[in-house]
Design an enzyme around this catalytic site. Structure first.
Site, PDB file in Angstrom:
ATOM      1  N   ASP A  88     -11.956 -28.503  44.075  1.00  0.00           N
ATOM      2  CA  ASP A  88     -12.406 -29.785  44.643  1.00  0.00           C
ATOM      3  C   ASP A  88     -11.421 -30.884  44.274  1.00  0.00           C
ATOM      4  OD1 ASP A  88     -13.346 -29.619  41.886  1.00  0.00           O
ATOM      5  OD2 ASP A  88     -14.552 -31.409  42.264  1.00  0.00           O
ATOM      6  N   GLU A 153     -15.619 -30.057  39.620  1.00  0.00           N
ATOM      7  CA  GLU A 153     -15.039 -30.592  38.385  1.00  0.00           C
ATOM      8  C   GLU A 153     -14.929 -32.109  38.443  1.00  0.00           C
ATOM      9  OE1 GLU A 153     -12.208 -31.866  35.343  1.00  0.00           O
ATOM     10  OE2 GLU A 153     -12.104 -32.202  37.485  1.00  0.00           O
TER      11      GLU A 153
HETATM   12  N1  BES Z   1      -7.207 -32.868  35.622  1.00  0.00           N
HETATM   13  C1  BES Z   1      -8.161 -33.817  35.187  1.00  0.00           C
HETATM   14  C2  BES Z   1      -8.321 -33.914  33.696  1.00  0.00           C
HETATM   15  C3  BES Z   1      -7.142 -34.527  32.986  1.00  0.00           C
HETATM   16  C4  BES Z   1      -6.622 -35.732  33.416  1.00  0.00           C
HETATM   17  C5  BES Z   1      -6.643 -33.922  31.896  1.00  0.00           C
HETATM   18  C6  BES Z   1      -5.562 -36.296  32.743  1.00  0.00           C
HETATM   19  C7  BES Z   1      -5.588 -34.470  31.235  1.00  0.00           C
HETATM   20  C8  BES Z   1      -5.043 -35.657  31.654  1.00  0.00           C
HETATM   21  C9  BES Z   1      -9.517 -33.525  35.777  1.00  0.00           C
HETATM   22  O1  BES Z   1      -9.474 -33.041  37.085  1.00  0.00           O
HETATM   23  C10 BES Z   1     -10.266 -34.821  35.831  1.00  0.00           C
HETATM   24  O2  BES Z   1      -9.842 -35.705  36.505  1.00  0.00           O
HETATM   25  N2  BES Z   1     -11.336 -34.912  35.081  1.00  0.00           N
HETATM   26  C11 BES Z   1     -12.183 -36.056  35.123  1.00  0.00           C
HETATM   27  C12 BES Z   1     -13.468 -35.644  34.513  1.00  0.00           C
HETATM   28  C13 BES Z   1     -14.629 -36.536  34.831  1.00  0.00           C
HETATM   29  C14 BES Z   1     -14.904 -36.655  36.299  1.00  0.00           C
HETATM   30  C15 BES Z   1     -15.841 -36.011  34.112  1.00  0.00           C
HETATM   31  C16 BES Z   1     -11.582 -37.215  34.355  1.00  0.00           C
HETATM   32  O3  BES Z   1     -10.911 -37.043  33.318  1.00  0.00           O
HETATM   33  O4  BES Z   1     -11.758 -38.347  34.816  1.00  0.00           O
HETATM   34 ZN    ZN Z   2      -9.130 -34.894  38.402  1.00  0.00          ZN
END
Ligand code: BES
Ligand code: ZN
Length: 457
Positions: A88, A153
């Site tokens: 997603d 996610e």
């Molecule tokens: N890929 C990211 C997580 C991430 C971002 C890891 C930057 C390391 C550095 C993931 O897809 C994401 O965006 N996660 C969200 C989680 C939230 C919606 C609970 C985030 O970090 O905002």
């Molecule tokens: Zn993300």
């Protein structure tokens, strides 16, 4: 052993064209109205996994978007890796700021631009093509691999916990591998050793029963937009510390060793400033940028809504004002505890004349790795083989809320093997993946299996 790099070179054009097909599918989970393309995207992934010769490949429905699972477990006695990723993507808003349409992948200067290019379709695809390289390229797969690719996610993975617990036997593994994080720089292979947690809340401040004329009533009625601004301003002090009582109680202070490790990383504040395009950096006093992002919690307004926001002017005193507030958390803060503390404090800041509602949107636990495990050595060796230098170890500021859940359910270590470069515009217009890194990522993962087979997890 057959030549991994040779196989990737020979098939690279096909890899890239398939990645583009993947990126064309509008699998947005953060807005309603995309359930059908999102389901099609799950089918797309499942088809590719089936074509690898995996067994038990299924698109499994949940209350939200479906999960894709499959396994290649033909090495009894060898370690079993569970690869997790997400198909997603975030919304494309604001669409007008994209150079090319977000779902028409476009190559420019060695980069491929599209929503999901790096977060996380591009990185999921690296795993699929690394598996293909081993399984179709003649060298075989020396470990067992199971896949769980989810579709929620970006909205907090609310159906994953139940799914993992229900299918715990089927998904049993010795280690979990996730490529959904970043690298310090293109010439700096990186292993993630931490993630921040998150508590995301909606706050709604309501005043008068309806919108009012700002001349007839302004100055005599508490304006919820003004009140919200004042309340938000009180959430941080002049040193950039969050003022919510008890906010820092559970925060593990940085050790001298951690400070020294971070200080030794090849990181340039100037380049970081250039990447963000602001005139100065800011944050909690007494901490460097990498410390602020990796080791310190924070509170940010993600959006504010109130009153008249169209072109021109309308003299109105709005009846409501709301904001979306996220707190990024570090070990050992607990998202529910922090949300409770925030709610009590935020309500206490309200002036009389308004009512305040706070609604928790989603939460996730912070996570820190135990990097003294063979699987970390295996990843380091594979990265060094392909990038020509050993990796650095970085704590990420972003969140992948289910990482601690994986550790708990499978009693297995989690490896963050990420390939996003700084400035890749994840969640923003003109998201891109560096195609040189895409290729190296495939090669790294293909070598990684041998290192895991040799060392264990
Ligand atoms: N890929 C990211 C997580 C991430 C971002 C890891 C930057 C390391 C550095 C993931 O897809 C994401 O965006 N996660 C969200 C989680 C939230 C919606 C609970 C985030 O970090 O905002
Ligand atoms: Zn993300």
């Amino acid at each position: 052993m057959s030549d991994i790099a040779g196989h990737i070179d020979a098939n690279y054009d096909d890899f890239l064209s398939e990645l583009k097909d993947f990126l064309r599918i509008q699998s947005i989970s953060t807005e309603s109205g995309f359930a059908e393309p999102t389901r099609q995207c799950a089918e797309f992934v499942a088809d590719k996994v089936r074509a690898l010769g995996f067994s038990g490949v299924e698109v499994i429905a949940t209350e939200g978007n479906p999960m894709v699972v499959g396994e290649h477990t033909q090495q009894p006695g060898a370690p079993t890796l569970l690869v997790y990723g997400h198909y997603d993507v975030q919304s494309v808003d604001p669409l007008e700021l994209w150079t090319d349409p977000p779902f028409e992948p476009t190559e420019r200067d060695g980069r491929l631009y599209a929503r999901g290019a790096i977060d996380d379709k591009g990185q999921v695809h690296m795993h699929l093509k690394a598996l293909e390289t081993r399984l179709k390229g003649g060298s075989g797969l020396p470990v067992n691999v199971k896949l769980v690719i989810e579709g929620e996610e970006e909205v907090g993975s609310s159906n994953l916990e139940g799914f993992l617990r229900t299918h715990a036997d089927r998904l049993a593994c010795d280690a979990v591998v996730i490529s959904d994080t970043g690298m310090l720089a293109a010439d700096c292979p990186s292993i993630g050793t931490g993630l921040r947690g998150i508590a995301y809340l909606d706050v709604i401040v309501t005043g008068p029963a309806g919108d009012l004329h700002s001349g007839s009533y302004g100055g005599a009625v508490v304006n919820p937009a003004n009140a919200l601004a004042t309340m938000i301003a009180a959430l941080r002090d002049a040193d950039g510390k969050v003022t919510v009582p008890g906010f820092y109680d559970a925060v593990r202070p940085m050790t001298e060793a951690e400070k020294a490790q971070v200080a030794g990383l090849p990181f340039s504040e100037e380049e970081f400033l250039e990447e963000v395009g602001a005139s100065a950096l800011g944050g909690e006093a007494g901490f460097s940028t990498l410390e602020r992002v990796g080791y310190r919690p924070t509170l940010d307004v993600n959006g504010m809504i109130s009153g008249f926001t169209g072109d021109g002017s309308k003299t109105v005193l709005p009846s409501k004002a709301s904001a979306k507030i996220s707190m990024r958390l570090v070990p050992d803060q607990d998202p529910d505890d922090i949300a409770d503390r925030f709610t009590a404090y935020f309500k206490s800041l309200a002036p009389s004349g308004v009512s305040v509602q706070v609604v928790m949107s989603h939460g996730g636990h912070p996570w820190a790795a135990d990097p003294d495990r063979p699987i970390y050595e295996a990843a380091a060796a594979a990265l060094e083989t392909v990038f020509g230098k050993p990796p650095v170890y970085i704590r990420e500021g972003g969140s992948i809320p289910i990482v601690s859940l994986f550790e708990e359910v499978f009693e297995a270590p989690v490896l963050l093997l990420g390939f996003a470069l700084p400035g890749c515009n994840a969640h923003a217009p003109d998201e891109w993946i560096d195609l040189g890194i895409y290729r190296k990522g495939i090669e790294t993962i293909a070598h990684f299996y041998d290192e895991v087979a040799a060392r264990g997890v």
